[in-house]
Each structure stands twice: as C-alpha cells, then as structure tokens.
Design an enzyme around this catalytic site. Structure first.
Site, PDB file in Angstrom:
ATOM      1  N   LYS A  13     -18.671  -8.717  43.923  1.00 47.51           N
ATOM      2  CA  LYS A  13     -17.558  -9.515  44.478  1.00 47.51           C
ATOM      3  C   LYS A  13     -16.877  -8.759  45.619  1.00 47.51           C
ATOM      4  O   LYS A  13     -16.625  -9.321  46.674  1.00 47.51           O
ATOM      5  CB  LYS A  13     -16.529  -9.864  43.379  1.00 47.51           C
ATOM      6  CG  LYS A  13     -17.103 -10.706  42.251  1.00 47.51           C
ATOM      7  CD  LYS A  13     -16.029 -11.188  41.284  1.00 47.51           C
ATOM      8  CE  LYS A  13     -15.380 -10.079  40.462  1.00 47.51           C
ATOM      9  NZ  LYS A  13     -16.283  -9.401  39.522  1.00 47.51           N
ATOM     10  N   ARG A  88      -9.187 -14.839  35.736  1.00 46.08           N
ATOM     11  CA  ARG A  88     -10.128 -14.189  34.820  1.00 46.08           C
ATOM     12  C   ARG A  88     -10.038 -14.777  33.419  1.00 46.08           C
ATOM     13  O   ARG A  88     -10.764 -14.339  32.537  1.00 46.08           O
ATOM     14  CB  ARG A  88      -9.790 -12.697  34.755  1.00 46.08           C
ATOM     15  CG  ARG A  88     -10.810 -11.810  35.458  1.00 46.08           C
ATOM     16  CD  ARG A  88     -10.354 -10.397  35.252  1.00 46.08           C
ATOM     17  NE  ARG A  88     -11.331  -9.394  35.475  1.00 46.08           N
ATOM     18  CZ  ARG A  88     -11.433  -8.683  36.589  1.00 46.08           C
ATOM     19  NH1 ARG A  88     -10.679  -8.930  37.619  1.00 46.08           N
ATOM     20  NH2 ARG A  88     -12.315  -7.714  36.658  1.00 46.08           N
ATOM     21  N   ARG A 127     -21.334   3.530  40.961  1.00 39.09           N
ATOM     22  CA  ARG A 127     -20.356   3.287  42.029  1.00 39.09           C
ATOM     23  C   ARG A 127     -19.436   4.495  42.230  1.00 39.09           C
ATOM     24  O   ARG A 127     -19.020   5.133  41.283  1.00 39.09           O
ATOM     25  CB  ARG A 127     -19.506   2.062  41.667  1.00 39.09           C
ATOM     26  CG  ARG A 127     -18.345   1.831  42.626  1.00 39.09           C
ATOM     27  CD  ARG A 127     -17.801   0.461  42.563  1.00 39.09           C
ATOM     28  NE  ARG A 127     -17.250   0.111  41.261  1.00 39.09           N
ATOM     29  CZ  ARG A 127     -16.807  -1.110  40.965  1.00 39.09           C
ATOM     30  NH1 ARG A 127     -16.855  -2.071  41.861  1.00 39.09           N
ATOM     31  NH2 ARG A 127     -16.319  -1.364  39.776  1.00 39.09           N
ATOM     32  N   ARG A 160     -14.462   5.492  39.502  1.00 40.56           N
ATOM     33  CA  ARG A 160     -13.339   4.801  38.864  1.00 40.56           C
ATOM     34  C   ARG A 160     -13.363   5.100  37.368  1.00 40.56           C
ATOM     35  O   ARG A 160     -14.426   5.159  36.769  1.00 40.56           O
ATOM     36  CB  ARG A 160     -13.485   3.280  39.076  1.00 40.56           C
ATOM     37  CG  ARG A 160     -12.702   2.750  40.254  1.00 40.56           C
ATOM     38  CD  ARG A 160     -13.051   1.331  40.578  1.00 40.56           C
ATOM     39  NE  ARG A 160     -12.870   0.394  39.472  1.00 40.56           N
ATOM     40  CZ  ARG A 160     -12.952  -0.937  39.603  1.00 40.56           C
ATOM     41  NH1 ARG A 160     -13.206  -1.469  40.773  1.00 40.56           N
ATOM     42  NH2 ARG A 160     -12.785  -1.716  38.567  1.00 40.56           N
ATOM     43  N   ARG A 171     -16.271  -3.845  29.583  1.00 35.07           N
ATOM     44  CA  ARG A 171     -15.797  -4.807  30.589  1.00 35.07           C
ATOM     45  C   ARG A 171     -16.728  -6.014  30.669  1.00 35.07           C
ATOM     46  O   ARG A 171     -16.267  -7.146  30.840  1.00 35.07           O
ATOM     47  CB  ARG A 171     -15.706  -4.126  31.965  1.00 35.07           C
ATOM     48  CG  ARG A 171     -14.498  -3.209  32.067  1.00 35.07           C
ATOM     49  CD  ARG A 171     -14.642  -2.247  33.207  1.00 35.07           C
ATOM     50  NE  ARG A 171     -14.605  -2.887  34.507  1.00 35.07           N
ATOM     51  CZ  ARG A 171     -15.153  -2.369  35.599  1.00 35.07           C
ATOM     52  NH1 ARG A 171     -15.792  -1.208  35.545  1.00 35.07           N
ATOM     53  NH2 ARG A 171     -15.048  -2.998  36.745  1.00 35.07           N
TER      54      ARG A 171
HETATM   55  P1  AMP Z   1     -11.545  -5.229  39.119  1.00 38.50           P
HETATM   56  O1  AMP Z   1     -11.162  -4.304  40.206  1.00 38.50           O
HETATM   57  O2  AMP Z   1     -11.515  -6.673  39.542  1.00 38.50           O
HETATM   58  O3  AMP Z   1     -12.855  -4.848  38.465  1.00 38.50           O
HETATM   59  O4  AMP Z   1     -10.409  -5.118  37.988  1.00 38.50           O
HETATM   60  C1  AMP Z   1     -10.208  -3.894  37.307  1.00 38.50           C
HETATM   61  C2  AMP Z   1      -9.364  -4.130  36.074  1.00 38.50           C
HETATM   62  O5  AMP Z   1      -8.085  -4.650  36.449  1.00 38.50           O
HETATM   63  C3  AMP Z   1      -9.901  -5.127  35.069  1.00 38.50           C
HETATM   64  O6  AMP Z   1     -10.859  -4.560  34.190  1.00 38.50           O
HETATM   65  C4  AMP Z   1      -8.620  -5.534  34.353  1.00 38.50           C
HETATM   66  O7  AMP Z   1      -8.203  -4.526  33.449  1.00 38.50           O
HETATM   67  C5  AMP Z   1      -7.608  -5.575  35.489  1.00 38.50           C
HETATM   68  N1  AMP Z   1      -7.560  -6.916  36.115  1.00 38.50           N
HETATM   69  C6  AMP Z   1      -7.890  -7.236  37.390  1.00 38.50           C
HETATM   70  N2  AMP Z   1      -7.701  -8.548  37.620  1.00 38.50           N
HETATM   71  C7  AMP Z   1      -7.242  -9.082  36.460  1.00 38.50           C
HETATM   72  C8  AMP Z   1      -6.893 -10.386  36.054  1.00 38.50           C
HETATM   73  N3  AMP Z   1      -6.976 -11.440  36.890  1.00 38.50           N
HETATM   74  N4  AMP Z   1      -6.468 -10.564  34.773  1.00 38.50           N
HETATM   75  C9  AMP Z   1      -6.367  -9.532  33.922  1.00 38.50           C
HETATM   76  N5  AMP Z   1      -6.713  -8.274  34.233  1.00 38.50           N
HETATM   77  C10 AMP Z   1      -7.158  -8.034  35.490  1.00 38.50           C
END
Ligand code: AMP
Length: 214
Positions: A13, A88, A127, A160, A171
């Site tokens: 993404k 999400r 990553r 990360r 995840r």
């Molecule tokens: P990402 O960078 O999109 O992989 O998001 C990293 C982490 O941020 C996720 O594993 C969640 O813990 C949190 N997170 C990001 N976006 C959301 C969302 N829309 N709802 C809930 N948690 C989120």
C-alpha cells in the site's frame, strides 16, 4: 480522486501510495504514519497508540476516527485524498461513509491488493525504513546503495518494531479477522477494484490508473 488502499500488511500500500499521490496530486493520509509521528514526538496520542502498535493490534477505533475526519477537513484534501491504512474495521468504514455523506462526497475507488502469505511475511520482515525521512527499503528486493543508509537523505535505516516475524504474523491475522471483511463491504457498494499486489510496482500503477481513470 477520493480512494482507499486496502490489503494486508505488506501488500504494498505504501509503495503504491507514493506513486499514486504523484499521479493524482492528492495527499496520502496514512494513519500508521500519523501514529508513528506522534510516538516520535511523544504526544498523548502516541503514548496511547504505542502499545497496540508494537504488539500488532489495532489502535482502538475511538482513537482513529476523529483523527482521520479532522485530517480530511484540511484544505489540502479539498480535491481528494488517498487513504492508506484506514478504514481497518467495519466500524471505521461506516464512520467514513457517514462523514462522506455529510460532506456530499463519495469514494471513487477502493483499491484492494491481493498478495500471498509467504510474500507478505518476506516483505514485512525484510523491510527497513529511514529513521529521518521514512523512506522504505527491502534487504533483498530494494536494498539501499550503501548498506544501512538511506539513498535519499543518508539517514540510518532501521526495522520497524512491528516488522519482526512474530508481530508480522500477528498483524496478518488481525487483518484477516478485522479488516478483510471490508472486501465484502466495499464489493457491495461497487467501489472495490482488485489488483494483483505481486505485480511490479510501476506496472501495477499503470494497471490501477487504467481501471480507475486519469
Ligand atoms: P501501518 O503503518 O498501516 O502498517 O499501521 C501500523 C499500525 O498502526 C497498525 O498495526 C495498527 O496498530 C495502527 N493503525 C494504523 N491504522 C490504523 C487504523 N485505521 N485502525 C487501527 N489501528 C491502526
């Protein structure tokens, strides 16, 4: 263009978002990036989100929805935006629908990436991201010119916290349980467009543009 990027962690993404924001000239709204920035800056929101993120859980809906709504009301979102990592959960999608209705707007596309499990794990665990500018690399697929350093700004690369094998596995199962139901949700509205997320990123961009329009 108002669009949502959907897909499991590691689906690409973020990689595609960089290309799409340039093509469509709209901002990328990444909730993950917003939380990481807050953690870095030591804000109250960052403090609350950190524990969930580090263990691979979703941050509770009540900490996410208002944050996104406020962001979408900013001037730079007037001509559209690309949501990356939001919604999400079904609740988040319903809240977004409500918000769009209030604004007299609708989503042009929900761009869904399909990627096999083994590829997701390999992408997430390999990553590396730049501590300074956030640019993303991969130890095998996209290594930096100098090991451990960012090509763009020379910053130090790191993994990360949530890209370790254990948290990545978690995840993906959180995605299956809480986020994958959105595929059905958006297929009913007709907004859903499916793409093979294992396609070369530049070619994938062209495929997306040909489906959702210039
Ligand atoms: P990402 O960078 O999109 O992989 O998001 C990293 C982490 O941020 C996720 O594993 C969640 O813990 C949190 N997170 C990001 N976006 C959301 C969302 N829309 N709802 C809930 N948690 C989120």
């Amino acid at each position: 263009m108002r669009a949502v990027l959907l897909g499991p962690p590691g689906a690409g993404k973020g990689t595609q978002a960089v290309r799409l924001v340039e093509r469509y000239n709209v901002p990328q709204i990444s909730t993950g990036d917003i939380f990481r920035k807050n953690i870095k800056e030591g804000t109250e929101l960052g403090r609350k989100a950190q524990e969930y993120m580090n263990s691979g859980q979703l941050v509770p809906d009540e900490l996410v929805v208002d944050l996104v709504k406020d962001r979408l009301l900013k001037d730079d979102c007037k001509n559209g935006y690309l949501l990356d990592g939001f919604p999400r959960t079904i609740f988040q999608a319903e809240q977004l629908d409500k918000f769009l209705e209030e604004q007299g707007q609708q989503l042009d596309a929900v761009i869904n990436f399909e990627v096999g499990y083994d590829t997701l794990i390999a992408r997430l665990t390999g990553r590396r991201v730049c501590k300074s500018c956030g640019a993303s690399y991969h130890v095998v697929n996209m290594p930096p010119k100098t090991e451990g350093l960012c090509d763009r700004c020379g910053g130090e690369l790191e993994q990360r916290k949530d890209d370790t094998k254990e948290t990545a596995v978690n995840r993906i199962s959180v995605y299956e349980e809480s986020t994958a139901p959105l595929i059905d949700y958006y297929s009913k509205t007709g907004a859903l467009k499916n793409f093979d997320g294992e396609t070369d990123p530049d070619q994938l961009l062209e495929e997306i543009v040909s489906v959702i329009g210039e």
